[in-house]
Write an enzyme that holds these catalytic residues in place. Sequence first.
Site, mmCIF file in Angstrom:
data_model
loop_
_atom_site.group_PDB
_atom_site.id
_atom_site.type_symbol
_atom_site.label_atom_id
_atom_site.label_comp_id
_atom_site.label_asym_id
_atom_site.label_seq_id
_atom_site.Cartn_x
_atom_site.Cartn_y
_atom_site.Cartn_z
ATOM 1 N N TYR A 24 0.794 -1.230 0.000
ATOM 2 C CA TYR A 24 0.000 0.000 0.000
ATOM 3 C C TYR A 24 0.826 1.279 0.000
ATOM 4 C CZ TYR A 24 -3.705 -3.334 1.056
ATOM 5 O OH TYR A 24 -4.577 -4.393 1.008
ATOM 6 N N ASN A 75 -13.003 3.869 -2.006
ATOM 7 C CA ASN A 75 -12.178 2.687 -1.817
ATOM 8 C C ASN A 75 -12.787 1.960 -0.629
ATOM 9 O OD1 ASN A 75 -10.373 0.698 -1.163
ATOM 10 N ND2 ASN A 75 -8.564 1.976 -1.443
ATOM 11 N N ASP A 88 -25.747 -1.392 -2.821
ATOM 12 C CA ASP A 88 -27.146 -0.953 -2.826
ATOM 13 C C ASP A 88 -27.265 0.512 -2.428
ATOM 14 O OD1 ASP A 88 -28.613 -4.090 -1.591
ATOM 15 O OD2 ASP A 88 -27.962 -3.460 -3.597
ATOM 16 N N HIS A 101 -8.712 1.368 -5.882
ATOM 17 C CA HIS A 101 -7.947 0.474 -5.004
ATOM 18 C C HIS A 101 -6.474 0.834 -5.159
ATOM 19 C CE1 HIS A 101 -11.569 -1.822 -4.446
ATOM 20 N NE2 HIS A 101 -11.728 -1.850 -5.745
ATOM 21 N N VAL A 102 -5.801 0.975 -4.043
ATOM 22 C CA VAL A 102 -4.372 1.309 -4.067
ATOM 23 C C VAL A 102 -3.592 0.181 -4.734
ATOM 24 C CG1 VAL A 102 -2.371 1.758 -2.581
ATOM 25 C CG2 VAL A 102 -4.596 2.784 -2.038
ATOM 26 N N SER A 103 -3.933 -1.048 -4.362
ATOM 27 C CA SER A 103 -3.242 -2.209 -4.940
ATOM 28 C C SER A 103 -4.009 -2.714 -6.164
ATOM 29 C CB SER A 103 -3.151 -3.333 -3.901
ATOM 30 O OG SER A 103 -4.459 -3.831 -3.606
ATOM 31 N N ARG A 112 -9.839 -11.562 -3.702
ATOM 32 C CA ARG A 112 -9.804 -10.098 -3.846
ATOM 33 C C ARG A 112 -10.123 -9.660 -5.281
ATOM 34 N NH1 ARG A 112 -7.237 -7.633 0.783
ATOM 35 N NH2 ARG A 112 -5.801 -9.114 1.752
HETATM 36 O O1 DHK Z 1 -5.933 -1.944 -2.689
HETATM 37 C C1 DHK Z 1 -6.763 -1.417 -1.918
HETATM 38 O O2 DHK Z 1 -6.853 -0.184 -1.735
HETATM 39 C C2 DHK Z 1 -7.760 -2.290 -1.162
HETATM 40 C C3 DHK Z 1 -7.660 -2.064 0.295
HETATM 41 C C4 DHK Z 1 -7.923 -3.007 1.216
HETATM 42 O O3 DHK Z 1 -7.956 -2.694 2.508
HETATM 43 C C5 DHK Z 1 -8.073 -4.426 0.829
HETATM 44 O O4 DHK Z 1 -8.921 -5.157 1.740
HETATM 45 C C6 DHK Z 1 -8.550 -4.578 -0.588
HETATM 46 O O5 DHK Z 1 -8.575 -5.926 -0.985
HETATM 47 C C7 DHK Z 1 -7.667 -3.732 -1.523
#
Ligand code: DHK
Length: 150
Positions: A24, A75, A88, A101-103, A112
């Site tokens: 992250y 996110n 919803d 999503h950061v990742s 995921r």
């Molecule tokens: O990549 C991210 O920002 C997401 C951030 C989270 O906390 C994970 O549970 C997700 O799976 C990915």
Amino acid sequence: MSKSILLINGPNLNLLGTREPHIYGSATLADVETSAKQQTERLGFSLSTFQSNHEGHIIDRIQEARGHCDFVIINPGGLTHTSVAIRDALLGVQIPFVEVHVSNIHARESWRNHSYLSDKAVAVICGLGVFGYTAAIDFIAQKLDPQKGS
Ligand SMILES: O=C(O)[C@@H]1C=C(O)[C@@H](O)[C@H](O)C1
């Protein structure tokens, strides 16, 4: 009245900067929110930010945005992969949203790879690190006012 954007971050994103930095990165949530506020101010939009580790609080904040927000950036953290209720809520308030999503969730554990939001998102940005939030704002700026985006 300037157009408004709501940035929502879900569970554990308050730990950005210290949480699994190899995944992250090192930027904190405060860094993300400060940068987003500076960027939206430059673009002439207003930005509200919200972070919660609680699904119901996120849903409440989404519902509060009805009639007061032109775009959502969300996110949902781990709730991405589990929450029909957040889907919803977003559909219920009829506010367009960008999922960030950061990742790169598609290059991680198989569970995921699925998002309960993506098929309804205007756009999905993942794997760009925290730049994904910057990209989302620039994208939304172009949508809300084609003169303003880069
Ligand atoms: O990549 C991210 O920002 C997401 C951030 C989270 O906390 C994970 O549970 C997700 O799976 C990915």
